[in-house]
Design a protein around this motif. Sequence first.
Motif, PDB file in Angstrom:
ATOM      1  N   ALA A 191       4.209   2.343 -12.117  1.00 44.15           N
ATOM      2  CA  ALA A 191       5.082   1.062 -12.188  1.00 44.15           C
ATOM      3  C   ALA A 191       5.715   1.003 -11.024  1.00 44.15           C
ATOM      4  CB  ALA A 191       6.450   1.721 -13.377  1.00 44.15           C
ATOM      5  N   ARG A 192       6.452   2.036 -10.428  1.00 42.27           N
ATOM      6  CA  ARG A 192       7.024   1.390  -8.629  1.00 42.27           C
ATOM      7  C   ARG A 192       6.551   0.452  -7.655  1.00 42.27           C
ATOM      8  NH1 ARG A 192       9.640   7.119  -8.725  1.00 42.27           N
ATOM      9  NH2 ARG A 192      11.695   6.908 -10.945  1.00 42.27           N
ATOM     10  N   TYR A 193       5.223   0.814  -7.876  1.00 43.27           N
ATOM     11  CA  TYR A 193       4.632   0.160  -6.904  1.00 43.27           C
ATOM     12  C   TYR A 193       4.334  -1.132  -7.383  1.00 43.27           C
ATOM     13  CZ  TYR A 193       0.492  -1.176  -3.347  1.00 43.27           C
ATOM     14  OH  TYR A 193      -0.234  -1.619  -2.796  1.00 43.27           O
ATOM     15  N   ARG A 194       4.401  -1.328  -8.930  1.00 41.82           N
ATOM     16  CA  ARG A 194       3.890  -2.705  -8.918  1.00 41.82           C
ATOM     17  C   ARG A 194       4.464  -3.828  -8.955  1.00 41.82           C
ATOM     18  NH1 ARG A 194       1.626  -0.385 -13.235  1.00 41.82           N
ATOM     19  NH2 ARG A 194       3.975  -0.151 -15.027  1.00 41.82           N
ATOM     20  N   GLY A 195       5.818  -3.082  -8.784  1.00 42.89           N
ATOM     21  CA  GLY A 195       7.544  -4.100  -8.809  1.00 42.89           C
ATOM     22  C   GLY A 195       6.614  -4.175  -7.755  1.00 42.89           C
ATOM     23  N   PHE A 196       6.848  -3.251  -7.044  1.00 44.59           N
ATOM     24  CA  PHE A 196       6.995  -3.821  -5.351  1.00 44.59           C
ATOM     25  C   PHE A 196       5.823  -5.345  -4.619  1.00 44.59           C
ATOM     26  CE2 PHE A 196       4.551  -2.857  -1.422  1.00 44.59           C
ATOM     27  CZ  PHE A 196       5.679  -3.244  -0.354  1.00 44.59           C
ATOM     28  N   GLU A 197       4.789  -5.184  -5.295  1.00 45.48           N
ATOM     29  CA  GLU A 197       4.016  -6.065  -5.205  1.00 45.48           C
ATOM     30  C   GLU A 197       4.047  -7.076  -6.471  1.00 45.48           C
ATOM     31  OE1 GLU A 197      -1.171  -5.226  -4.975  1.00 45.48           O
ATOM     32  OE2 GLU A 197      -0.155  -4.687  -6.872  1.00 45.48           O
ATOM     33  N   THR A 198       4.591  -7.260  -6.930  1.00 45.95           N
ATOM     34  CA  THR A 198       4.806  -8.235  -7.393  1.00 45.95           C
ATOM     35  C   THR A 198       5.886  -9.041  -6.799  1.00 45.95           C
ATOM     36  OG1 THR A 198       4.110  -7.305  -9.422  1.00 45.95           O
ATOM     37  CG2 THR A 198       5.774  -9.138  -9.892  1.00 45.95           C
ATOM     38  N   ALA A 199       6.526  -7.984  -6.438  1.00 50.39           N
ATOM     39  CA  ALA A 199       8.152  -8.856  -5.773  1.00 50.39           C
ATOM     40  C   ALA A 199       7.461  -8.951  -4.297  1.00 50.39           C
ATOM     41  CB  ALA A 199       9.424  -7.850  -5.530  1.00 50.39           C
ATOM     42  N   MET A 200       6.959  -8.518  -3.584  1.00 47.41           N
ATOM     43  CA  MET A 200       6.471  -8.939  -2.024  1.00 47.41           C
ATOM     44  C   MET A 200       5.397 -10.423  -2.628  1.00 47.41           C
ATOM     45  SD  MET A 200       6.787  -7.444   0.262  1.00 47.41           S
ATOM     46  CE  MET A 200       6.026  -6.931   1.399  1.00 47.41           C
ATOM     47  N   ASN A 201       4.151 -10.667  -3.242  1.00 46.69           N
ATOM     48  CA  ASN A 201       4.150 -11.791  -3.879  1.00 46.69           C
ATOM     49  C   ASN A 201       4.407 -12.828  -4.203  1.00 46.69           C
ATOM     50  OD1 ASN A 201       1.050 -10.676  -3.247  1.00 46.69           O
ATOM     51  ND2 ASN A 201       1.317  -9.480  -5.454  1.00 46.69           N
ATOM     52  N   ARG A 202       6.153 -12.648  -5.498  1.00 45.64           N
ATOM     53  CA  ARG A 202       7.035 -13.800  -5.003  1.00 45.64           C
ATOM     54  C   ARG A 202       7.020 -13.794  -4.509  1.00 45.64           C
ATOM     55  NH1 ARG A 202       8.931 -10.545  -8.132  1.00 45.64           N
ATOM     56  NH2 ARG A 202      11.477 -10.572  -7.252  1.00 45.64           N
ATOM     57  N   HIS A 203       7.252 -13.050  -2.918  1.00 48.89           N
ATOM     58  CA  HIS A 203       8.351 -13.677  -2.126  1.00 48.89           C
ATOM     59  C   HIS A 203       7.215 -14.129  -0.560  1.00 48.89           C
ATOM     60  CE1 HIS A 203      12.314 -12.641  -3.166  1.00 48.89           C
ATOM     61  NE2 HIS A 203      11.981 -11.526  -3.665  1.00 48.89           N
ATOM     62  N   ASP A 204       6.607 -14.548  -1.087  1.00 50.66           N
ATOM     63  CA  ASP A 204       5.047 -14.664  -0.123  1.00 50.66           C
ATOM     64  C   ASP A 204       4.890 -13.534   0.942  1.00 50.66           C
ATOM     65  OD1 ASP A 204       4.073 -16.855  -1.803  1.00 50.66           O
ATOM     66  OD2 ASP A 204       5.677 -18.231  -1.371  1.00 50.66           O
ATOM     67  N   LEU A 205       4.812 -12.351   0.814  1.00 44.81           N
ATOM     68  CA  LEU A 205       5.356 -11.685   2.316  1.00 44.81           C
ATOM     69  C   LEU A 205       4.167 -10.303   1.516  1.00 44.81           C
ATOM     70  CD1 LEU A 205       9.198 -10.512   1.626  1.00 44.81           C
ATOM     71  CD2 LEU A 205       8.214 -12.077   3.153  1.00 44.81           C
ATOM     72  N   PRO A 206       4.052 -10.387   3.353  1.00 44.58           N
ATOM     73  CA  PRO A 206       2.250 -10.079   3.712  1.00 44.58           C
ATOM     74  C   PRO A 206       2.150  -8.366   3.151  1.00 44.58           C
ATOM     75  CG  PRO A 206       2.865 -10.362   5.280  1.00 44.58           C
ATOM     76  CD  PRO A 206       3.500 -11.034   4.408  1.00 44.58           C
ATOM     77  N   LEU A 207       1.365  -7.902   2.271  1.00 44.74           N
ATOM     78  CA  LEU A 207       0.783  -6.549   1.752  1.00 44.74           C
ATOM     79  C   LEU A 207       0.532  -5.599   2.992  1.00 44.74           C
ATOM     80  CD1 LEU A 207      -0.050  -6.525  -2.205  1.00 44.74           C
ATOM     81  CD2 LEU A 207       2.203  -5.795  -1.307  1.00 44.74           C
ATOM     82  N   GLU A 208       1.253  -5.547   4.221  1.00 43.29           N
ATOM     83  CA  GLU A 208      -0.023  -4.581   5.410  1.00 43.29           C
ATOM     84  C   GLU A 208      -0.128  -3.237   4.953  1.00 43.29           C
ATOM     85  OE1 GLU A 208       1.387  -5.689   8.822  1.00 43.29           O
ATOM     86  OE2 GLU A 208       2.355  -8.055   7.778  1.00 43.29           O
ATOM     87  N   ARG A 209      -1.236  -3.042   5.407  1.00 37.19           N
ATOM     88  CA  ARG A 209      -1.947  -1.873   5.107  1.00 37.19           C
ATOM     89  C   ARG A 209      -0.670  -0.375   5.979  1.00 37.19           C
ATOM     90  NH1 ARG A 209      -7.536  -0.575   5.643  1.00 37.19           N
ATOM     91  NH2 ARG A 209      -7.978  -1.844   3.917  1.00 37.19           N
ATOM     92  N   GLY A 210      -0.921  -1.432   6.877  1.00 33.94           N
ATOM     93  CA  GLY A 210       0.197  -0.255   7.751  1.00 33.94           C
ATOM     94  C   GLY A 210       1.118   0.262   7.612  1.00 33.94           C
ATOM     95  N   ARG A 211       2.439  -0.238   6.694  1.00 35.19           N
ATOM     96  CA  ARG A 211       2.803  -0.636   5.703  1.00 35.19           C
ATOM     97  C   ARG A 211       3.644   0.212   4.638  1.00 35.19           C
ATOM     98  NH1 ARG A 211       4.915  -6.499   8.336  1.00 35.19           N
ATOM     99  NH2 ARG A 211       5.178  -5.720  10.090  1.00 35.19           N
ATOM    100  N   ILE A 212       2.353   0.311   3.837  1.00 37.53           N
ATOM    101  CA  ILE A 212       2.342   1.128   2.950  1.00 37.53           C
ATOM    102  C   ILE A 212       1.845   2.336   2.571  1.00 37.53           C
ATOM    103  CG2 ILE A 212       1.213   0.922   0.118  1.00 37.53           C
ATOM    104  CD1 ILE A 212       0.926  -1.864   0.989  1.00 37.53           C
ATOM    105  N   GLU A 213       2.637   3.592   2.112  1.00 39.20           N
ATOM    106  CA  GLU A 213       2.416   5.149   2.246  1.00 39.20           C
ATOM    107  C   GLU A 213       2.467   5.210   0.734  1.00 39.20           C
ATOM    108  OE1 GLU A 213       0.450   7.447   3.827  1.00 39.20           O
ATOM    109  OE2 GLU A 213       1.274   6.650   5.345  1.00 39.20           O
ATOM    110  N   ARG A 214       0.685   5.445   0.453  1.00 40.39           N
ATOM    111  CA  ARG A 214       1.187   6.141  -0.948  1.00 40.39           C
ATOM    112  C   ARG A 214       1.118   7.823  -1.070  1.00 40.39           C
ATOM    113  NH1 ARG A 214      -1.822   1.632  -4.457  1.00 40.39           N
ATOM    114  NH2 ARG A 214      -0.774   2.271  -6.329  1.00 40.39           N
ATOM    115  N   ILE A 215       1.688   8.256  -1.115  1.00 43.69           N
ATOM    116  CA  ILE A 215       1.864  10.319  -1.485  1.00 43.69           C
ATOM    117  C   ILE A 215       1.582  10.808  -2.505  1.00 43.69           C
ATOM    118  CG2 ILE A 215       3.398  12.131   0.070  1.00 43.69           C
ATOM    119  CD1 ILE A 215       4.879   9.711   1.338  1.00 43.69           C
TER     120      ILE A 215
END
Length: 208
Positions: free
Chosen positions: A176-200
């Motif tokens: 749910a938290r990642y979904r919120g992050f992804e949705t908000a990034m898209n809403r602000h037209d910000l890139p989802l760059e692989r090097g800045r995403i760490e899912r542990i």
Amino acid sequence: SMALRDHPRISETKRQEIKQIAAQLGYIYNRQAASLRSGTSDHISICVNDLHNPVFLEFLTAIEREVRLSDKLMLLCNAHEDCEIQTSFIRRMLEQGSSGLLLSPVQGTCPDTLREIVQGNFPTVCFSRRLEDESFDSVVSDDTLGVGLALDELVNLGHRRIAWIGGGQATSTARARYRGFETAMNRHDLPLERGRIERIAETSLEAG
């Protein structure tokens, strides 16, 4: 027995007299025997996934207060994110005649297995995390909204290169938290760059 249980059929004067004698004799009311007779118990079980998480101190403080005000006893288990510990506690809890379960499920909890153990009709409420098939009642935060609001604030402060570090990928909260992050990034037209995403996978502070 009725006097010691404050039954209204016994006068207050007689109740106090009997309680005073019981105290002098060192008598202790056997609630376990009473539970066998009535088919009910006075304890609620709480199983949390990891007490190292300080948020559970807040949860447990509130839960303990409500349990105490209801004249119940609280049984607590720290499952250490381990399905075997969680399952063992739930089985033992049922053997002890617990009257209900509050559960913050460990990663990998199988809803079918849990249903099989509690046999579907045992009072069970998940908190902090929900099971994905939502077959049990749950009380959880709106993690998608919360993360979206946090990211909105970062953007309002002028930040654009925003990273994500999230633990516990096998949990409802992480998804749910990642979904919120992804949705908000898209809403602000910000890139989802692989090097800045760490899912542990882990949820520990050290892993983060």
